[in-house]
Write a protein that holds these residues in place. Structure first.
Motif, PDB file in Angstrom:
ATOM      1  N   PHE A 199     -10.837  22.119  -1.069  1.00 18.43           N
ATOM      2  CA  PHE A 199      -9.883  21.401  -0.222  1.00 18.43           C
ATOM      3  C   PHE A 199      -9.964  19.889  -0.485  1.00 18.43           C
ATOM      4  CE2 PHE A 199     -10.478  25.153   2.769  1.00 18.43           C
ATOM      5  CZ  PHE A 199      -9.299  25.755   2.371  1.00 18.43           C
ATOM      6  N   SER A 200     -11.161  19.396  -0.739  1.00 16.64           N
ATOM      7  CA  SER A 200     -11.304  17.966  -1.047  1.00 16.64           C
ATOM      8  C   SER A 200     -10.547  17.614  -2.322  1.00 16.64           C
ATOM      9  CB  SER A 200     -12.785  17.605  -1.202  1.00 16.64           C
ATOM     10  OG  SER A 200     -13.478  17.747   0.009  1.00 16.64           O
ATOM     11  N   ILE A 201     -10.625  18.491  -3.331  1.00 20.54           N
ATOM     12  CA  ILE A 201      -9.928  18.230  -4.593  1.00 20.54           C
ATOM     13  C   ILE A 201      -8.423  18.317  -4.395  1.00 20.54           C
ATOM     14  CG2 ILE A 201      -9.587  19.083  -6.947  1.00 20.54           C
ATOM     15  CD1 ILE A 201     -12.494  20.029  -6.903  1.00 20.54           C
ATOM     16  N   VAL A 202      -7.964  19.307  -3.615  1.00 20.37           N
ATOM     17  CA  VAL A 202      -6.528  19.420  -3.337  1.00 20.37           C
ATOM     18  C   VAL A 202      -6.013  18.148  -2.672  1.00 20.37           C
ATOM     19  CG1 VAL A 202      -4.865  20.602  -1.849  1.00 20.37           C
ATOM     20  CG2 VAL A 202      -6.414  21.932  -3.266  1.00 20.37           C
ATOM     21  N   GLY A 203      -6.860  17.529  -1.846  1.00 17.23           N
ATOM     22  CA  GLY A 203      -6.455  16.293  -1.187  1.00 17.23           C
ATOM     23  C   GLY A 203      -6.202  15.142  -2.144  1.00 17.23           C
ATOM     24  N   MET A 204      -6.641  15.279  -3.413  1.00 15.15           N
ATOM     25  CA  MET A 204      -6.377  14.246  -4.417  1.00 15.15           C
ATOM     26  C   MET A 204      -5.023  14.410  -5.091  1.00 15.15           C
ATOM     27  SD  MET A 204     -10.126  14.204  -6.276  1.00 15.15           S
ATOM     28  CE  MET A 204     -11.646  14.072  -5.339  1.00 15.15           C
ATOM     29  N   ASP A 259     -15.959  13.370   2.553  1.00 12.76           N
ATOM     30  CA  ASP A 259     -16.641  14.453   1.861  1.00 12.76           C
ATOM     31  C   ASP A 259     -16.685  15.666   2.796  1.00 12.76           C
ATOM     32  OD1 ASP A 259     -18.190  16.165   0.444  1.00 12.76           O
ATOM     33  OD2 ASP A 259     -20.005  14.921   0.440  1.00 12.76           O
ATOM     34  N   LEU A 260     -15.756  16.610   2.599  1.00  9.80           N
ATOM     35  CA  LEU A 260     -15.640  17.725   3.540  1.00  9.80           C
ATOM     36  C   LEU A 260     -16.903  18.570   3.594  1.00  9.80           C
ATOM     37  CD1 LEU A 260     -12.001  19.091   3.239  1.00  9.80           C
ATOM     38  CD2 LEU A 260     -12.918  17.266   4.649  1.00  9.80           C
ATOM     39  N   ARG A 261     -17.580  18.712   2.456  1.00 10.70           N
ATOM     40  CA  ARG A 261     -18.803  19.517   2.465  1.00 10.70           C
ATOM     41  C   ARG A 261     -19.806  18.961   3.478  1.00 10.70           C
ATOM     42  NH1 ARG A 261     -19.878  24.428   0.975  1.00 10.70           N
ATOM     43  NH2 ARG A 261     -18.780  24.125  -0.994  1.00 10.70           N
ATOM     44  N   ALA A 262     -19.849  17.634   3.590  1.00  9.83           N
ATOM     45  CA  ALA A 262     -20.803  17.002   4.511  1.00  9.83           C
ATOM     46  C   ALA A 262     -20.241  16.836   5.917  1.00  9.83           C
ATOM     47  CB  ALA A 262     -21.225  15.632   3.955  1.00  9.83           C
TER      48      ALA A 262
END
Length: 317
Positions: A199-204, A259-262
């Motif tokens: 999801f973080s990458i999609v946000g780019m 950083d969604l993981r964190a």
């Protein structure tokens, strides 16, 4: 580490407090001396607490995911047509299959929520990327149109009072045996955590995602399905609670970054805490009457959001 322990301890203390707030007087000592106390705790107080915690954390996570998918910080499922779509699904089941099981209602509601989410995504993609403020405005208009359709058909079917229950979220009707579907929402939110990096990458953006080897369409569909399921389960069980998915992700992002993981665990904790605080305030403010948690959260969340917006930049993460 100390701040994390303090945050968890604060939520636990608040959860214990909420167990002993209600129309019927109940103290910790009653659990040992009053034979009616334990059934009350098992059948009403504990289910309500679980429902509040799951709803707050799941809606906050879904808001974060939706903001990543549409690349805009000012949208959330309840103001972008997803929540209204879920309510439309419930209305359709009520009109055409009133005796349907709760699982059927949930499935139809989730399907309608997914369709309306796809519709919102299709509209957003045609907006000029240089005008990010168009996205929340279009979301509000889009959700308003779907909400108007729901109200129109509810009026035609003499179901206005019935549909109001789904449109204004509150937890007073949560009892043992009537909230367990929300655990599915908790499971969906937990699964979403394992896709946080995607999801973080999609946000780019699509171009960056494809260049990094990500299956862009698959991750988009996964995110939309997760949002639709959680929204439908929440609306079916406790009704619509707006702004949780808007306020909480913005607060977390402003303090802890993107950083969604964190940050997803922090997002879940803050969503659960703020909704629980709103629920307790709603129960004691006009005791023995209750104010819907959505109304209280609108005030609490807005005050916190504005405070963070005007907070000095040096304190932001």
């Amino acid at each position: 580490m100390f701040s994390k322990l303090l945050s968890v301890a604060g939520l636990v203390a608040l959860a214990i407090l909420s167990l002993f707030v209600g129309v019927i007087d109940l103290t910790p000592g009653d659990l040992l001396t009053n034979p009616d106390a334990l059934p009350l705790m098992i059948q009403s107080r504990a289910p309500r607490l679980f429902a509040v915690l799951i709803t707050g954390s799941a809606l906050a996570i879904c808001g974060t995911i939706m903001q990543m998918l549409v690349r805009n910080r000012f949208v959330e499922p309840m103001t972008a047509g997803t929540g209204q779509g879920a309510a439309l699904g419930i209305l359709l089941v009520t009109m055409f299959a009133p005796g349907a099981a709760i699982l059927v209602k949930m499935a139809v509601s989730a399907a309608c929520a997914l369709v309306t989410s796809l519709g919102f995504l299709a509209i957003v993609r045609r907006l000029p990327p240089t005008e990010p403020l168009f996205v929340p405005l279009v979301g509000l208009a889009y959700g308003g149109i779907i909400g108007a359709v729901v109200t129109f058909f509810a009026y035609q079917a003499d179901l206005l009072q019935y549909i109001d229950v789904w449109m204004s979220g509150e937890f007073s009707g949560v009892l043992q045996g009537r909230y367990e579907l929300l655990w599915l929402a908790a499971l969906v939110a937990l699964i979403s955590y394992f896709a946080a990096d995607q999801f973080s990458i999609v946000g780019m953006g699509q171009t960056v995602s494809v260049n990094l080897g990500l299956n862009y369409r698959q991750v988009m569909l996964l995110g939309l399905v997760a949002i639709a399921i959680v929204t439908a389960l929440t609306v079916v069980t406790v009704g619509m609670i707006p702004f949780v998915g808007l306020v909480v992700p913005n607060i977390v992002s402003r303090i802890w970054g993107d950083d969604l993981r964190a940050t997803l665990p922090v997002t879940a904790w803050m969503g659960a805490t703020l909704v629980l605080v709103s629920d307790v305030i709603g129960r004691v403010l006009r005791f023995p009457f209750e104010i819907p948690v959505g109304t209280v959260f609108g005030v609490v969340g807005t005050v916190m959001f504005l405070w963070l917006l005007y907070r000095p930049a040096r304190d932001a993460g």
